[in-house]
Motif scaffolding. Structure first.
Motif, PDB file in Angstrom:
ATOM      1  N   MET A   1       0.842  -1.181   0.000  1.00  8.29           N
ATOM      2  CA  MET A   1       0.000   0.000   0.000  1.00  8.29           C
ATOM      3  C   MET A   1       0.886   1.243   0.000  1.00  8.29           C
ATOM      4  O   MET A   1       2.069   1.175   0.225  1.00  8.29           O
ATOM      5  CB  MET A   1      -0.934  -0.017   1.219  1.00  8.29           C
ATOM      6  N   GLY A   2       0.265   2.396  -0.217  1.00 15.47           N
ATOM      7  CA  GLY A   2       1.003   3.640  -0.243  1.00 15.47           C
ATOM      8  C   GLY A   2       0.395   4.650   0.714  1.00 15.47           C
ATOM      9  O   GLY A   2      -0.481   4.323   1.519  1.00 15.47           O
ATOM     10  N   ALA A   3       0.842   5.879   0.615  1.00 14.01           N
ATOM     11  CA  ALA A   3       0.413   6.923   1.546  1.00 14.01           C
ATOM     12  C   ALA A   3      -1.094   7.120   1.547  1.00 14.01           C
ATOM     13  O   ALA A   3      -1.700   7.294   2.604  1.00 14.01           O
ATOM     14  CB  ALA A   3       1.117   8.236   1.209  1.00 14.01           C
ATOM     15  N   VAL A   4      -1.721   7.099   0.392  1.00 15.52           N
ATOM     16  CA  VAL A   4      -3.168   7.312   0.307  1.00 15.52           C
ATOM     17  C   VAL A   4      -3.911   6.118   0.888  1.00 15.52           C
ATOM     18  O   VAL A   4      -4.779   6.274   1.757  1.00 15.52           O
ATOM     19  CB  VAL A   4      -3.612   7.582  -1.149  1.00 15.52           C
ATOM     20  N   ASP A   5      -3.587   4.929   0.423  1.00 15.89           N
ATOM     21  CA  ASP A   5      -4.278   3.735   0.920  1.00 15.89           C
ATOM     22  C   ASP A   5      -4.053   3.540   2.417  1.00 15.89           C
ATOM     23  O   ASP A   5      -4.983   3.177   3.143  1.00 15.89           O
ATOM     24  CB  ASP A   5      -3.833   2.482   0.157  1.00 15.89           C
ATOM     25  N   ASP A   6      -2.842   3.783   2.896  1.00 15.19           N
ATOM     26  CA  ASP A   6      -2.555   3.664   4.329  1.00 15.19           C
ATOM     27  C   ASP A   6      -3.380   4.659   5.136  1.00 15.19           C
ATOM     28  O   ASP A   6      -3.927   4.322   6.186  1.00 15.19           O
ATOM     29  CB  ASP A   6      -1.071   3.885   4.618  1.00 15.19           C
ATOM     30  N   SER A   7      -3.466   5.878   4.654  1.00 16.69           N
ATOM     31  CA  SER A   7      -4.227   6.917   5.345  1.00 16.69           C
ATOM     32  C   SER A   7      -5.710   6.554   5.394  1.00 16.69           C
ATOM     33  O   SER A   7      -6.353   6.678   6.432  1.00 16.69           O
ATOM     34  CB  SER A   7      -4.032   8.259   4.643  1.00 16.69           C
ATOM     35  N   LEU A   8      -6.241   6.101   4.269  1.00 22.19           N
ATOM     36  CA  LEU A   8      -7.658   5.721   4.218  1.00 22.19           C
ATOM     37  C   LEU A   8      -7.938   4.526   5.115  1.00 22.19           C
ATOM     38  O   LEU A   8      -8.962   4.484   5.802  1.00 22.19           O
ATOM     39  CB  LEU A   8      -8.081   5.421   2.782  1.00 22.19           C
TER      40      LEU A   8
ATOM     41  N   ILE B   1      -9.764   8.049 -13.755  1.00 19.59           N
ATOM     42  CA  ILE B   1      -9.472   9.079 -14.749  1.00 19.59           C
ATOM     43  C   ILE B   1      -7.976   9.178 -15.026  1.00 19.59           C
ATOM     44  O   ILE B   1      -7.559   9.439 -16.146  1.00 19.59           O
ATOM     45  CB  ILE B   1     -10.039  10.431 -14.280  1.00 19.59           C
ATOM     46  N   ALA B   2      -7.181   8.954 -14.000  1.00 15.22           N
ATOM     47  CA  ALA B   2      -5.716   9.046 -14.133  1.00 15.22           C
ATOM     48  C   ALA B   2      -5.079   7.776 -13.571  1.00 15.22           C
ATOM     49  O   ALA B   2      -4.461   7.792 -12.510  1.00 15.22           O
ATOM     50  CB  ALA B   2      -5.204  10.281 -13.408  1.00 15.22           C
ATOM     51  N   PRO B   3      -5.239   6.640 -14.301  1.00 17.40           N
ATOM     52  CA  PRO B   3      -4.732   5.369 -13.774  1.00 17.40           C
ATOM     53  C   PRO B   3      -3.220   5.326 -13.589  1.00 17.40           C
ATOM     54  O   PRO B   3      -2.715   4.482 -12.852  1.00 17.40           O
ATOM     55  CB  PRO B   3      -5.201   4.338 -14.804  1.00 17.40           C
ATOM     56  N   ASP B   4      -2.507   6.250 -14.213  1.00 23.42           N
ATOM     57  CA  ASP B   4      -1.052   6.280 -14.076  1.00 23.42           C
ATOM     58  C   ASP B   4      -0.602   7.151 -12.897  1.00 23.42           C
ATOM     59  O   ASP B   4       0.594   7.297 -12.651  1.00 23.42           O
ATOM     60  CB  ASP B   4      -0.391   6.751 -15.367  1.00 23.42           C
ATOM     61  N   ALA B   5      -1.552   7.700 -12.137  1.00 23.41           N
ATOM     62  CA  ALA B   5      -1.203   8.492 -10.953  1.00 23.41           C
ATOM     63  C   ALA B   5      -0.595   7.581  -9.889  1.00 23.41           C
ATOM     64  O   ALA B   5      -0.979   6.419  -9.753  1.00 23.41           O
ATOM     65  CB  ALA B   5      -2.441   9.195 -10.406  1.00 23.41           C
ATOM     66  N   GLU B   6       0.340   8.128  -9.152  1.00 23.95           N
ATOM     67  CA  GLU B   6       1.031   7.383  -8.096  1.00 23.95           C
ATOM     68  C   GLU B   6       0.697   7.977  -6.738  1.00 23.95           C
ATOM     69  O   GLU B   6       0.433   9.174  -6.622  1.00 23.95           O
ATOM     70  CB  GLU B   6       2.540   7.448  -8.326  1.00 23.95           C
ATOM     71  N   GLU B   7       0.735   7.125  -5.720  1.00 26.26           N
ATOM     72  CA  GLU B   7       0.502   7.597  -4.360  1.00 26.26           C
ATOM     73  C   GLU B   7       1.735   8.307  -3.836  1.00 26.26           C
ATOM     74  O   GLU B   7       2.860   7.931  -4.151  1.00 26.26           O
ATOM     75  CB  GLU B   7       0.171   6.423  -3.439  1.00 26.26           C
ATOM     76  N   GLY B   8       1.486   9.334  -3.042  1.00 26.20           N
ATOM     77  CA  GLY B   8       2.584  10.053  -2.425  1.00 26.20           C
ATOM     78  C   GLY B   8       2.061  11.035  -1.409  1.00 26.20           C
ATOM     79  O   GLY B   8       0.911  10.961  -0.987  1.00 26.20           O
ATOM     80  N   MET B   9       2.915  11.947  -1.029  1.00 24.94           N
ATOM     81  CA  MET B   9       2.547  13.003  -0.096  1.00 24.94           C
ATOM     82  C   MET B   9       2.771  14.338  -0.798  1.00 24.94           C
ATOM     83  O   MET B   9       3.723  14.491  -1.558  1.00 24.94           O
ATOM     84  CB  MET B   9       3.412  12.941   1.164  1.00 24.94           C
ATOM     85  N   SER B  10       1.883  15.283  -0.523  1.00 23.97           N
ATOM     86  CA  SER B  10       2.039  16.625  -1.057  1.00 23.97           C
ATOM     87  C   SER B  10       1.497  17.607  -0.029  1.00 23.97           C
ATOM     88  O   SER B  10       0.380  17.427   0.470  1.00 23.97           O
ATOM     89  CB  SER B  10       1.290  16.758  -2.381  1.00 23.97           C
ATOM     90  N   TYR B  11       2.291  18.577   0.311  1.00 18.75           N
ATOM     91  CA  TYR B  11       1.913  19.559   1.330  1.00 18.75           C
ATOM     92  C   TYR B  11       1.500  18.861   2.626  1.00 18.75           C
ATOM     93  O   TYR B  11       0.554  19.275   3.304  1.00 18.75           O
ATOM     94  CB  TYR B  11       0.800  20.481   0.827  1.00 18.75           C
ATOM     95  N   GLY B  12       2.154  17.767   2.946  1.00 18.89           N
ATOM     96  CA  GLY B  12       1.913  17.051   4.191  1.00 18.89           C
ATOM     97  C   GLY B  12       0.676  16.183   4.219  1.00 18.89           C
ATOM     98  O   GLY B  12       0.289  15.686   5.270  1.00 18.89           O
TER      99      GLY B  12
END
Length: 114
Positions: A1-8, A29-40
């Motif tokens: 999992m990544g930052a988004v899935d972990d947070s959810l 809509i954007a299947p190539d988007a990656e999980e990460g952090m932005s502005y905390g």
């Protein structure tokens, strides 16, 4: 999992389901988007730039399209929601309509890829 899935995964219902819906729409809509952090905050990123972030606060949920222009473009379709320069706030009882989430993601994707 990544930052988004972990947070959810750490959220309780119904917040988790509401924000998972937003993220699922964005991924569609954007299947190539990656999980990460932005502005905390946990965010989906496209080409290394923040596409959309989601956060649960004490009294509301938020969608961050990281663009005041995107919020302005959909503001007329968000009556009853709290808006600020780059944020759309909502509750599980009054979610952001799917078509508006789709439009925010499409507009932000277009900004990133112009």
């Amino acid at each position: 999992m990544g930052a988004v899935d972990d947070s959810l995964a750490a959220m309780s219902e119904p917040d988790r389901s509401c924000l998972q819906r937003v993220v699922a729409i964005a991924r569609g809509i954007a299947p190539d988007a990656e999980e990460g952090m932005s502005y905390g905050m946990p965010a989906l990123k496209l080409d290394g730039k923040p596409l959309i972030g989601v956060v649960a606060a004490a009294r509301h949920l938020s969608i961050f399209p990281f663009s005041p222009a995107v919020v302005d473009a959909v503001a007329s379709r968000l009556e009853g929601h709290s808006l600020s320069k780059g944020t759309v706030r909502f509750t599980p009882d009054h979610p952001v309509p799917d078509d508006v989430v789709e439009e925010m993601v499409r507009l932000r994707r277009a900004e990133i890829r112009k």
